[in-house]
Design a protein around this motif. Structure first.
Motif: not given
Length: 302
Positions: A39-42, A66-72, A194-200
């Motif tokens: 599941k891709n949260l970011i 999330m912070w690392n993905a510029e969602l701070g 890792e950069k895009f938070g892709l878990n799939n």
């Protein structure tokens, strides 16, 4: 069918709980259960102003990611506990990066900067820098159109890193197998995941030795053509005889060999297009990009 601890009754109780404290439009609320895998949260947060997330224990770096993905600047509404009751709290992601999740719970994530008009064609500057020469975004838009992915599709992408990223975002309920033969490209693909938070996304080094045996069966394959393409098509058809193919080629000899290769493997060509992109940059200079052929094919069976 994968079952979750968050039943309809539980979800409705959390919706009622948050609606008492937060002014949100439930009709526009995105709900995401990340207790299951893949599941891709970011990406969901990036594209939605309000996301109700159901999660279990075991996410020690969820806020740091999330912070690392510029969602701070996103605001998290939450409570201390596993039940929708008691005091509600809210903090920015930037103030929660050292926290994890140690129990099943729900949290409401508000992102005022969400790109709600997201369209395919991510800027190349957003991808991880490394060994990969990314296709220009305009060509990628055409390729993604030809792939025509649904949210539950499974796709195998061979040597197409930016395609794998966009496919993973679109096929949020499906899966992506990224085949990277070169170790440097493998590492770049890992950085993009890792950069895009892709878990799939699952990255493999080849199609050999049963590399796909324990993975979801792909519905479609995207292949950046190389001298290996014949064996790649055979390997993929052995996994799914009804697989669709989209082939990207800058090599004339490989392009010329595709009709015979398709016939040999029981495939029919459905479309062949040539993509040419030129762009005038900020210095009024003409930039020309590689002009690939994109050839689509499918099994004659059925």
């Amino acid at each position: 069918m994968e079952r979750s601890m968050f039943t309809n009754e539980v979800i409705l109780s959390w919706l009622q709980y948050f609606s008492q404290y937060v002014d949100i439009n439930l009709a526009k609320l995105k709900m995401l259960d990340i207790t299951g895998k893949n599941k891709n949260l970011i990406p969901a947060i990036m594209c939605n102003r309000a996301v109700l997330v159901f999660t279990d224990a075991g996410h020690p770096e969820i806020f740091y990611d999330m912070w690392n993905a510029e969602l701070g600047d996103c605001v998290i509404w939450y409570n201390e506990g596993s039940d929708p009751c008691g005091e509600i709290k809210h903090d920015k992601v930037s103030d929660m990066i050292n926290r994890g999740i140690n129990y099943s719970a729900a949290m409401l994530i508000l992102n005022p900067n969400a790109a709600t008009n997201y369209q395919i064609g991510i800027e190349n500057s957003r991808f991880a820098k490394g060994s990969v020469h990314y296709v220009c975004r305009e060509a990628r838009v055409v390729i993604m159109n030809k792939l025509n992915l649904g949210d539950q599709d499974n796709i195998c992408v061979i040597s197409g890193e930016s395609i794998a990223v966009e496919a993973a975002i679109i096929a949020a309920e499906g899966s992506v197998i990224a085949v990277e033969y070169d170790r440097r490209d493998y590492n770049t693909m890992k950085c993009n995941v890792e950069k895009f938070g892709l878990n799939n996304v699952t990255i493999v080094e080849s199609l050999e030795d049963g590399a796909l045996d324990d993975l979801s069966v792909p519905d479609i394959a995207f292949i950046v053509a190389s001298p290996r393409i014949g064996s790649e098509i055979k390997s993929l058809l052995a996994v799914n005889p009804a697989m669709r193919f989209v082939v990207y080629s800058l090599d004339f000899e490989i392009l010329a060999s595709l009709p015979a290769l398709f016939r040999e493997n029981g495939l029919e060509r459905t479309e062949a297009i040539h993509i040419g992109v030129s762009r005038v940059n900020s210095k009024n200079m003409m930039e020309r990009f590689p002009a690939p052929w994109v050839v689509s094919g499918r099994s004659i069976i059925g």
